[in-house]
Write a protein that holds these residues in place. Structure first.
Motif, PDB file in Angstrom:
ATOM      1  N   ILE A 151     -10.656   0.750  -5.862  1.00  0.00           N
ATOM      2  CA  ILE A 151     -11.368   1.090  -4.631  1.00  0.00           C
ATOM      3  C   ILE A 151     -10.614   2.204  -3.911  1.00  0.00           C
ATOM      4  N   ALA A 152     -11.312   3.310  -3.670  1.00  0.00           N
ATOM      5  CA  ALA A 152     -10.717   4.462  -2.986  1.00  0.00           C
ATOM      6  C   ALA A 152     -11.189   4.488  -1.539  1.00  0.00           C
ATOM      7  N   PRO A 153     -10.290   4.901  -0.622  1.00  0.00           N
ATOM      8  CA  PRO A 153      -8.940   5.408  -0.818  1.00  0.00           C
ATOM      9  C   PRO A 153      -7.985   4.335  -1.371  1.00  0.00           C
ATOM     10  N   TYR A 154      -6.999   4.797  -2.165  1.00  0.00           N
ATOM     11  CA  TYR A 154      -6.066   3.887  -2.810  1.00  0.00           C
ATOM     12  C   TYR A 154      -4.640   4.401  -2.629  1.00  0.00           C
ATOM     13  N   TRP A 155      -3.686   3.481  -2.764  1.00  0.00           N
ATOM     14  CA  TRP A 155      -2.273   3.838  -2.700  1.00  0.00           C
ATOM     15  C   TRP A 155      -1.913   4.736  -3.881  1.00  0.00           C
ATOM     16  N   THR A 156      -1.020   5.676  -3.656  1.00  0.00           N
ATOM     17  CA  THR A 156      -0.749   6.739  -4.619  1.00  0.00           C
ATOM     18  C   THR A 156      -0.166   6.262  -5.944  1.00  0.00           C
ATOM     19  N   THR A 157       0.488   5.123  -5.978  1.00  0.00           N
ATOM     20  CA  THR A 157       1.150   4.673  -7.204  1.00  0.00           C
ATOM     21  C   THR A 157       0.188   4.054  -8.207  1.00  0.00           C
ATOM     22  N   TYR A 158      -0.913   3.494  -7.758  1.00  0.00           N
ATOM     23  CA  TYR A 158      -1.822   2.812  -8.683  1.00  0.00           C
ATOM     24  C   TYR A 158      -2.305   3.718  -9.822  1.00  0.00           C
ATOM     25  N   PRO A 159      -2.781   4.930  -9.544  1.00  0.00           N
ATOM     26  CA  PRO A 159      -3.280   5.759 -10.648  1.00  0.00           C
ATOM     27  C   PRO A 159      -2.217   6.054 -11.702  1.00  0.00           C
ATOM     28  N   GLU A 160      -0.979   6.281 -11.257  1.00  0.00           N
ATOM     29  CA  GLU A 160       0.065   6.620 -12.204  1.00  0.00           C
ATOM     30  C   GLU A 160       0.421   5.427 -13.084  1.00  0.00           C
ATOM     31  N   ALA A 161       0.433   4.226 -12.498  1.00  0.00           N
ATOM     32  CA  ALA A 161       0.726   3.025 -13.281  1.00  0.00           C
ATOM     33  C   ALA A 161      -0.365   2.765 -14.314  1.00  0.00           C
ATOM     34  N   ILE A 162      -1.602   2.942 -13.913  1.00  0.00           N
ATOM     35  CA  ILE A 162      -2.728   2.750 -14.835  1.00  0.00           C
ATOM     36  C   ILE A 162      -2.678   3.782 -15.956  1.00  0.00           C
TER      37      ILE A 162
ATOM     38  N   PHE B 239      -7.683  -5.195  -6.467  1.00  0.00           N
ATOM     39  CA  PHE B 239      -8.177  -5.583  -5.147  1.00  0.00           C
ATOM     40  C   PHE B 239      -7.010  -5.603  -4.170  1.00  0.00           C
ATOM     41  N   VAL B 240      -7.181  -4.900  -3.034  1.00  0.00           N
ATOM     42  CA  VAL B 240      -6.098  -4.758  -2.063  1.00  0.00           C
ATOM     43  C   VAL B 240      -6.630  -5.024  -0.663  1.00  0.00           C
ATOM     44  N   SER B 241      -6.111  -6.046  -0.019  1.00  0.00           N
ATOM     45  CA  SER B 241      -6.503  -6.378   1.355  1.00  0.00           C
ATOM     46  C   SER B 241      -5.379  -7.194   1.994  1.00  0.00           C
ATOM     47  N   PRO B 242      -4.803  -6.701   3.103  1.00  0.00           N
ATOM     48  CA  PRO B 242      -5.026  -5.444   3.808  1.00  0.00           C
ATOM     49  C   PRO B 242      -4.673  -4.229   2.945  1.00  0.00           C
ATOM     50  N   SER B 243      -5.333  -3.121   3.264  1.00  0.00           N
ATOM     51  CA  SER B 243      -5.256  -1.936   2.422  1.00  0.00           C
ATOM     52  C   SER B 243      -4.267  -0.899   2.938  1.00  0.00           C
ATOM     53  N   ASN B 244      -3.553  -0.321   2.010  1.00  0.00           N
ATOM     54  CA  ASN B 244      -2.864   0.949   2.202  1.00  0.00           C
ATOM     55  C   ASN B 244      -3.675   1.950   1.374  1.00  0.00           C
TER      56      ASN B 244
ATOM     57  N   VAL C 186      -9.440  -4.644   6.022  1.00  0.00           N
ATOM     58  CA  VAL C 186      -9.220  -6.051   5.674  1.00  0.00           C
ATOM     59  C   VAL C 186     -10.583  -6.682   5.387  1.00  0.00           C
ATOM     60  N   TYR C 187     -10.726  -7.257   4.212  1.00  0.00           N
ATOM     61  CA  TYR C 187     -11.969  -7.936   3.853  1.00  0.00           C
ATOM     62  C   TYR C 187     -11.996  -9.325   4.477  1.00  0.00           C
ATOM     63  N   THR C 188     -13.165  -9.724   4.978  1.00  0.00           N
ATOM     64  CA  THR C 188     -13.309 -11.078   5.520  1.00  0.00           C
ATOM     65  C   THR C 188     -13.234 -12.081   4.367  1.00  0.00           C
ATOM     66  N   PRO C 189     -12.930 -13.348   4.666  1.00  0.00           N
ATOM     67  CA  PRO C 189     -12.923 -14.352   3.596  1.00  0.00           C
ATOM     68  C   PRO C 189     -14.240 -14.403   2.830  1.00  0.00           C
TER      69      PRO C 189
ATOM     70  N   VAL D  30      -6.235  -7.923 -10.344  1.00  0.00           N
ATOM     71  CA  VAL D  30      -4.869  -7.667  -9.885  1.00  0.00           C
ATOM     72  C   VAL D  30      -4.960  -7.465  -8.384  1.00  0.00           C
ATOM     73  N   THR D  31      -4.330  -8.349  -7.621  1.00  0.00           N
ATOM     74  CA  THR D  31      -4.441  -8.296  -6.161  1.00  0.00           C
ATOM     75  C   THR D  31      -3.080  -8.016  -5.538  1.00  0.00           C
TER      76      THR D  31
END
Length: 401
Positions: free
Chosen positions: A124-135, A173-178, A183-186, A204-205
């Motif tokens: 899900i974009a916007p995403y933290w910068t490290t995720y693409p490189e790890a993938i 899945f990232v919540s709260p997001s960087n 923040v997604y509700t329950p 992967v959360t």
């Protein structure tokens, strides 16, 4: 034929944009320029004293002068399992925990363990910068699910389903997001988790900001809310953000035992055990109370409200209210192409460069997070610097023609 000096695999990796911006800001500051940096996601608080004292005691303990198990100190692994049950209601045992050298190593090891070449990961974009490189390093294929300010940067099940293919293996899945603070509700977490379970996807959360939510927002772990995901959930976390321990480098990965065993094998060859002194400090952190966290959260909340109000007062800037983490992610799309003292930036990256040089404020452009046209600003810095920095940005942007 001359062979390349650097492998294609490593050449494809980009420098961390957030760390690069932070480094440039610090270099300019060292050169005497009054730069204010909103780049790094790092609390401005010191690590709580009781955690530091635990590290001092560990330094004196000969046991910690030697190698310890590659997967983590047994007592820390158990404490992380206990803390996970306490904080998110997710029950695991110590054998499902791998202690890593910071959260980034947990990210890399999770994808290295789960992905084969060609496997797709929904990000899900916007995403933290490290995720693409790890993938990318794991041979995976990133498939972006792009959100924007109109939805508060929240993705819907419909968007996720539209991006899914027969090659999709993992939902990140990232919540709260960087970087957005979304923040997604329950209820939203449950809907997304059930969709993932229904299609037999891994999830992967990343839950490293679990304790930093504001107002009526609440953290909900997808692993707890959707038990039918079963043993296809990997939880990433660490002490960096919650306990102001970015420099101590302790994170962890929680997952099914076969995944954790495989990731531990990888770590045994990559880095062996995490520093024992840092592990002792992390043990004190996760077994202690959350009083220090509550104090920091109160300060972050105050700064959050100030920053969002000031940003939304700038003509051409639109900033949804972040519900968690410590970032604001305003849109500056309306300002692109305008005249700033003879310069007409066409991208948010160009505009960020001009702001750094002219207003002496360091921001991270949206290009770093997969969505051009935005800035990320961290509000994990002192109140006075925050107001001064945003005021400089407001003055500079207010002169646009």
């Amino acid at each position: 034929m001359t062979r390349p000096r650097i492998s294609a695999r490593i050449s494809a990796i980009s420098e961390s944009a957030t760390l690069a911006v932070d480094a440039k800001a610090k270099a300019m500051k060292a050169a005497g320029r009054p730069v204010i940096g909103f780049g790094a996601g790092e609390p401005d608080f010191a690590t709580p004293d009781y955690i530091v004292e635990a590290a001092v005691e560990a330094c004196r303990n000969p046991r910690f002068h030697k190698y310890t198990p590659a997967g983590g100190l047994p007592e820390l692994k158990q404490a992380i399992a206990d803390k996970t049950l306490r904080d998110s209601g997710y029950q695991v045992d110590a054998a499902q925990v791998l202690v890593t050298n910071g959260g980034k190593q947990a990210v890399y090891e999770a994808f290295a363990t789960l992905l084969d070449p060609g496997d797709e990961v929904l990000v899900i974009a916007p995403y933290w910068t490290t995720y693409p490189e790890a993938i990318k390093l794991a041979g995976g294929v990133q498939v972006d699910v792009v959100t924007d300010e109109t939805t508060g940067y929240l993705a819907s099940v419909e968007q996720l389903e539209a991006a899914r293919t027969e090659r999709t293996k993992v939902l990140l899945f990232v919540s709260p997001s960087n970087p957005t603070g979304a923040v997604y509700t329950p209820e939203q977490v449950e809907a997304i988790g059930r969709w993932a379970a229904g299609h037999d996807l891994w999830v992967v959360t990343d839950e490293i900001y679990e304790h930093l939510t504001y107002g009526d927002a609440t953290f909900a772990s997808i692993a707890t809310v959707v038990p039918e995901l079963g043993d296809k959930v990997v939880v990433l976390n660490g002490v960096a953000k919650t306990y102001a321990m970015t420099g101590w480098r302790v994170g962890w990965l929680i997952g099914p035992k076969d995944v954790v065993k495989a990731a531990t094998n990888l770590q045994s060859h990559a880095t062996s055990n995490v520093s024992n002194v840092s592990q002792a400090a992390a043990l004190a952190a996760v077994t202690g109370d959350l009083a220090a966290v509550a104090m920091m959260r109160e300060a972050f909340d105050r700064r959050r409200q100030t920053m969002v109000r000031m940003l939304n007062e700038i003509p051409g800037v639109l900033c949804p209210e972040p519900k968690g983490a410590f970032y604001a992610y305003p849109s500056v799309k309306e300002l692109l192409g305008k005249d700033f003292g003879g310069k007409r930036p066409q991208t948010s990256a160009e505009l960020a460069e001009i702001i750094l040089e002219e207003a002496e404020v360091a921001l991270v452009p949206g290009e770093a997070f997969g969505t051009p046209g935005y800035f990320r600003l961290s509000y994990a810095l002192g109140d006075e610097d925050l107001v001064e920095g945003v005021s400089r940005v407001a003055k500079f942007l207010g002169d646009a023609r």
